[in-house]
Design a protein around this motif. Structure first.
Motif, PDB file in Angstrom:
ATOM      1  N   ALA A   1     -13.220   7.982 -87.592  1.00 31.13           N
ATOM      2  CA  ALA A   1     -13.081   9.236 -88.329  1.00 31.13           C
ATOM      3  C   ALA A   1     -13.480   9.074 -89.789  1.00 31.13           C
ATOM      4  N   ASP A   2     -13.380   7.848 -90.325  1.00 30.91           N
ATOM      5  CA  ASP A   2     -13.744   7.624 -91.727  1.00 30.91           C
ATOM      6  C   ASP A   2     -15.227   7.314 -91.906  1.00 30.91           C
ATOM      7  N   GLY A   3     -16.007   7.379 -90.816  1.00 30.71           N
ATOM      8  CA  GLY A   3     -17.448   7.191 -90.911  1.00 30.71           C
ATOM      9  C   GLY A   3     -17.943   5.808 -90.547  1.00 30.71           C
ATOM     10  N   ARG A   4     -17.063   4.824 -90.457  1.00 34.45           N
ATOM     11  CA  ARG A   4     -17.496   3.481 -90.078  1.00 34.45           C
ATOM     12  C   ARG A   4     -17.902   3.440 -88.605  1.00 34.45           C
ATOM     13  N   THR A   5     -18.827   2.552 -88.282  1.00 33.73           N
ATOM     14  CA  THR A   5     -19.276   2.402 -86.902  1.00 33.73           C
ATOM     15  C   THR A   5     -19.226   0.933 -86.499  1.00 33.73           C
ATOM     16  N   PHE A   6     -18.991   0.703 -85.209  1.00 32.15           N
ATOM     17  CA  PHE A   6     -18.928  -0.649 -84.665  1.00 32.15           C
ATOM     18  C   PHE A   6     -19.617  -0.667 -83.309  1.00 32.15           C
ATOM     19  N   ASP A   7     -20.292  -1.762 -83.027  1.00 33.05           N
ATOM     20  CA  ASP A   7     -20.858  -2.001 -81.705  1.00 33.05           C
ATOM     21  C   ASP A   7     -20.182  -3.236 -81.123  1.00 33.05           C
ATOM     22  N   VAL A   8     -19.606  -3.080 -79.950  1.00 31.70           N
ATOM     23  CA  VAL A   8     -18.831  -4.151 -79.332  1.00 31.70           C
ATOM     24  C   VAL A   8     -19.402  -4.442 -77.944  1.00 31.70           C
ATOM     25  N   ALA A   9     -19.710  -5.705 -77.695  1.00 34.81           N
ATOM     26  CA  ALA A   9     -20.190  -6.126 -76.378  1.00 34.81           C
ATOM     27  C   ALA A   9     -19.010  -6.597 -75.541  1.00 34.81           C
ATOM     28  N   GLY A  10     -19.074  -6.345 -74.249  1.00 38.10           N
ATOM     29  CA  GLY A  10     -17.982  -6.759 -73.375  1.00 38.10           C
ATOM     30  C   GLY A  10     -18.464  -6.995 -71.957  1.00 38.10           C
ATOM     31  N   ARG A  11     -17.506  -7.104 -71.052  1.00 37.15           N
ATOM     32  CA  ARG A  11     -17.790  -7.310 -69.636  1.00 37.15           C
ATOM     33  C   ARG A  11     -16.856  -6.426 -68.816  1.00 37.15           C
ATOM     34  N   TRP A  12     -17.302  -6.068 -67.617  1.00 36.36           N
ATOM     35  CA  TRP A  12     -16.464  -5.309 -66.698  1.00 36.36           C
ATOM     36  C   TRP A  12     -16.558  -5.913 -65.302  1.00 36.36           C
ATOM     37  N   THR A  13     -15.481  -5.764 -64.560  1.00 35.52           N
ATOM     38  CA  THR A  13     -15.438  -6.128 -63.146  1.00 35.52           C
ATOM     39  C   THR A  13     -14.707  -5.007 -62.418  1.00 35.52           C
ATOM     40  N   ALA A  14     -15.252  -4.573 -61.296  1.00 29.85           N
ATOM     41  CA  ALA A  14     -14.639  -3.453 -60.581  1.00 29.85           C
ATOM     42  C   ALA A  14     -14.655  -3.689 -59.077  1.00 29.85           C
ATOM     43  N   VAL A  15     -13.658  -3.115 -58.440  1.00 31.48           N
ATOM     44  CA  VAL A  15     -13.578  -3.080 -56.977  1.00 31.48           C
ATOM     45  C   VAL A  15     -13.529  -1.611 -56.573  1.00 31.48           C
TER      46      VAL A  15
END
Length: 201
Positions: A126-140
Protein backbone atom coordinates in the motif's frame (compact mmCIF):
# COMPACT_ATOMS: atom_id res chain seq x y z
CA UNK A 1 34.52 -57.37 -31.16
CA UNK A 2 33.32 -57.74 -27.60
CA UNK A 3 33.94 -54.00 -27.01
CA UNK A 4 31.86 -53.13 -30.10
CA UNK A 5 29.03 -55.37 -28.93
CA UNK A 6 29.15 -53.75 -25.50
CA UNK A 7 28.85 -50.28 -27.06
CA UNK A 8 25.97 -51.40 -29.28
CA UNK A 9 24.24 -52.89 -26.25
CA UNK A 10 24.70 -49.61 -24.34
CA UNK A 11 23.26 -47.54 -27.20
CA UNK A 12 20.36 -49.97 -27.58
CA UNK A 13 19.69 -49.73 -23.85
CA UNK A 14 19.66 -45.92 -23.93
CA UNK A 15 17.33 -45.87 -26.92
CA UNK A 16 15.01 -48.28 -25.19
CA UNK A 17 15.06 -46.29 -21.95
CA UNK A 18 14.56 -42.90 -23.61
CA UNK A 19 10.94 -43.22 -24.75
CA UNK A 20 9.96 -45.02 -21.55
CA UNK A 21 11.37 -42.25 -19.36
CA UNK A 22 9.57 -39.63 -21.46
CA UNK A 23 6.20 -41.37 -21.15
CA UNK A 24 3.63 -39.79 -18.85
CA UNK A 25 0.76 -41.30 -16.93
CA UNK A 26 -2.82 -40.22 -17.48
CA UNK A 27 -4.53 -39.06 -20.65
CA UNK A 28 -4.02 -35.79 -22.56
CA UNK A 29 -7.45 -34.74 -21.29
CA UNK A 30 -6.27 -35.28 -17.70
CA UNK A 31 -3.22 -33.07 -18.20
CA UNK A 32 -5.27 -30.37 -19.93
CA UNK A 33 -7.66 -30.39 -16.97
CA UNK A 34 -4.76 -30.16 -14.50
CA UNK A 35 -3.28 -27.21 -16.41
CA UNK A 36 -6.65 -25.46 -16.20
CA UNK A 37 -6.72 -26.24 -12.48
CA UNK A 38 -3.34 -24.54 -12.04
CA UNK A 39 -4.54 -21.52 -14.06
CA UNK A 40 -7.63 -21.31 -11.85
CA UNK A 41 -5.44 -21.40 -8.72
CA UNK A 42 -3.37 -18.50 -10.07
CA UNK A 43 -6.55 -16.51 -10.77
CA UNK A 44 -7.73 -17.12 -7.19
CA UNK A 45 -4.62 -15.35 -5.86
CA UNK A 46 -4.53 -12.55 -8.44
CA UNK A 47 -8.24 -11.67 -8.28
CA UNK A 48 -9.15 -12.83 -4.75
CA UNK A 49 -11.66 -15.07 -6.50
CA UNK A 50 -13.07 -17.04 -3.58
CA UNK A 51 -15.91 -18.58 -5.59
CA UNK A 52 -13.33 -20.26 -7.82
CA UNK A 53 -11.31 -21.23 -4.75
CA UNK A 54 -14.30 -23.10 -3.32
CA UNK A 55 -14.85 -24.83 -6.65
CA UNK A 56 -11.28 -26.10 -7.10
CA UNK A 57 -10.63 -27.18 -3.50
CA UNK A 58 -11.61 -30.69 -2.49
CA UNK A 59 -13.52 -31.29 0.71
CA UNK A 60 -11.69 -31.88 2.95
CA UNK A 61 -8.47 -30.12 1.87
CA UNK A 62 -5.23 -28.97 3.48
CA UNK A 63 -3.33 -25.84 2.46
CA UNK A 64 0.00 -24.61 3.81
CA UNK A 65 0.79 -21.07 2.70
CA UNK A 66 4.11 -19.18 2.55
CA UNK A 67 3.92 -18.19 6.22
CA UNK A 68 3.79 -21.95 6.95
CA UNK A 69 0.31 -21.61 8.41
CA UNK A 70 -1.80 -24.66 7.64
CA UNK A 71 -5.53 -24.46 6.96
CA UNK A 72 -8.25 -27.06 6.58
CA UNK A 73 -11.14 -24.60 6.97
CA UNK A 74 -12.03 -22.47 3.95
CA UNK A 75 -13.29 -19.45 5.90
CA UNK A 76 -10.12 -19.31 8.00
CA UNK A 77 -7.98 -19.55 4.86
CA UNK A 78 -9.99 -16.73 3.28
CA UNK A 79 -9.65 -14.58 6.42
CA UNK A 80 -5.88 -15.08 6.48
CA UNK A 81 -5.61 -14.02 2.84
CA UNK A 82 -7.84 -10.98 3.33
CA UNK A 83 -5.71 -9.98 6.33
CA UNK A 84 -2.86 -9.31 3.91
CA UNK A 85 -4.89 -6.40 2.50
CA UNK A 86 -5.98 -4.89 5.82
CA UNK A 87 -3.04 -5.42 8.20
CA UNK A 88 -1.29 -2.30 9.58
CA UNK A 89 2.23 -3.52 8.70
CA UNK A 90 3.25 -4.53 5.15
CA UNK A 91 -0.32 -4.13 3.92
CA UNK A 92 -0.74 -5.41 0.37
CA UNK A 93 -2.26 -3.49 -2.51
CA UNK A 94 -1.95 -6.21 -5.14
CA UNK A 95 -0.46 -9.68 -5.44
CA UNK A 96 0.42 -11.19 -8.80
CA UNK A 97 1.16 -14.89 -8.79
CA UNK A 98 2.81 -17.05 -11.45
CA UNK A 99 3.30 -20.80 -11.23
CA UNK A 100 4.85 -23.40 -13.48
CA UNK A 101 5.13 -27.18 -13.32
CA UNK A 102 8.48 -28.92 -13.45
CA UNK A 103 7.01 -31.68 -15.61
CA UNK A 104 3.78 -33.49 -16.34
CA UNK A 105 1.80 -34.40 -13.24
CA UNK A 106 2.26 -37.98 -12.05
CA UNK A 107 -1.19 -39.53 -12.09
CA UNK A 108 -1.57 -42.55 -9.84
CA UNK A 109 -4.15 -45.28 -9.75
CA UNK A 110 -7.19 -44.13 -7.87
CA UNK A 111 -7.14 -40.89 -9.89
CA UNK A 112 -4.64 -38.94 -7.81
CA UNK A 113 -2.14 -36.52 -9.38
CA UNK A 114 1.07 -35.16 -7.85
CA UNK A 115 2.86 -32.13 -9.28
CA UNK A 116 5.37 -29.48 -8.24
CA UNK A 117 7.20 -26.49 -9.65
CA UNK A 118 8.50 -22.95 -9.18
CA UNK A 119 6.49 -19.85 -8.31
CA UNK A 120 7.10 -16.14 -8.76
CA UNK A 121 5.09 -13.70 -6.66
CA UNK A 122 4.99 -9.95 -7.21
CA UNK A 123 3.84 -7.96 -4.18
CA UNK A 124 2.85 -4.30 -4.33
CA UNK A 125 2.44 -2.76 -0.90
CA UNK A 126 0.00 0.00 0.00
CA UNK A 127 2.97 2.34 0.55
CA UNK A 128 4.18 1.80 -3.03
CA UNK A 129 7.05 -0.62 -2.38
CA UNK A 130 7.25 -3.74 -4.53
CA UNK A 131 8.86 -7.14 -3.99
CA UNK A 132 9.43 -10.18 -6.17
CA UNK A 133 9.68 -13.46 -4.29
CA UNK A 134 10.61 -16.84 -5.78
CA UNK A 135 9.24 -20.01 -4.24
CA UNK A 136 8.14 -23.58 -4.79
CA UNK A 137 4.81 -25.41 -4.70
CA UNK A 138 3.75 -29.03 -4.36
CA UNK A 139 0.17 -30.17 -4.84
CA UNK A 140 -1.94 -33.29 -4.76
CA UNK A 141 -5.15 -33.30 -6.79
CA UNK A 142 -7.91 -35.88 -7.10
CA UNK A 143 -10.62 -36.47 -9.65
CA UNK A 144 -14.18 -36.18 -8.37
CA UNK A 145 -17.06 -36.86 -10.74
CA UNK A 146 -14.93 -35.98 -13.75
CA UNK A 147 -13.46 -32.80 -12.21
CA UNK A 148 -9.95 -32.41 -10.78
CA UNK A 149 -9.73 -30.71 -7.37
CA UNK A 150 -6.88 -29.78 -5.04
CA UNK A 151 -6.61 -32.09 -2.04
CA UNK A 152 -3.42 -30.61 -0.62
CA UNK A 153 -1.06 -27.79 -1.54
CA UNK A 154 2.13 -26.61 0.14
CA UNK A 155 3.82 -23.30 -0.69
CA UNK A 156 7.33 -22.40 0.36
CA UNK A 157 9.85 -19.59 -0.08
CA UNK A 158 13.52 -19.13 0.69
CA UNK A 159 13.57 -17.39 4.06
CA UNK A 160 17.33 -16.86 3.86
CA UNK A 161 16.95 -14.71 0.73
CA UNK A 162 13.60 -12.99 1.10
CA UNK A 163 13.03 -9.29 0.28
CA UNK A 164 9.86 -9.14 2.39
CA UNK A 165 11.75 -10.22 5.51
CA UNK A 166 14.49 -7.75 4.63
CA UNK A 167 11.85 -5.00 4.57
CA UNK A 168 10.53 -6.10 7.96
CA UNK A 169 14.05 -6.10 9.39
CA UNK A 170 14.66 -2.62 8.00
CA UNK A 171 11.40 -1.38 9.52
CA UNK A 172 12.38 -2.81 12.90
CA UNK A 173 15.81 -1.14 12.70
CA UNK A 174 14.26 2.22 11.82
CA UNK A 175 11.68 1.84 14.59
CA UNK A 176 14.42 1.04 17.11
CA UNK A 177 16.55 3.94 15.87
CA UNK A 178 13.54 6.24 16.13
CA UNK A 179 12.94 5.06 19.69
CA UNK A 180 16.55 5.77 20.65
CA UNK A 181 16.42 9.21 19.04
CA UNK A 182 13.16 10.00 20.82
CA UNK A 183 14.69 8.90 24.11
CA UNK A 184 17.69 11.17 23.57
CA UNK A 185 15.45 14.15 22.75
CA UNK A 186 13.18 13.54 25.73
CA UNK A 187 16.21 13.11 27.97
CA UNK A 188 17.69 16.38 26.74
CA UNK A 189 14.40 18.24 27.26
CA UNK A 190 13.95 16.70 30.70
CA UNK A 191 17.49 17.62 31.71
CA UNK A 192 17.06 21.17 30.45
CA UNK A 193 13.76 21.64 32.34
CA UNK A 194 15.14 20.05 35.51
CA UNK A 195 18.27 22.22 35.29
CA UNK A 196 16.23 25.40 34.94
CA UNK A 197 14.16 24.48 37.99
CA UNK A 198 17.29 23.90 40.06
CA UNK A 199 18.75 27.24 39.00
CA UNK A 200 15.47 28.99 39.76
CA UNK A 201 15.43 27.44 43.24
Amino acid sequence: MSRLLARLALVAGLLAAGPASAQTTGTPADHDALRRLMADAVRVVDDRDYATARRILAEPFVSTIETQQTFTDFEKLKAAFEDLYTRPVLRMKTIRFAAEADDFARIREGRYAIAQGPTREHFELADGRTFDVAGRWTAVASEENGAWKIEAIHMGVNYLDNPVLAAIEKSVVWFAAGGVALGVVLGFIGGWVFGRRRRAA
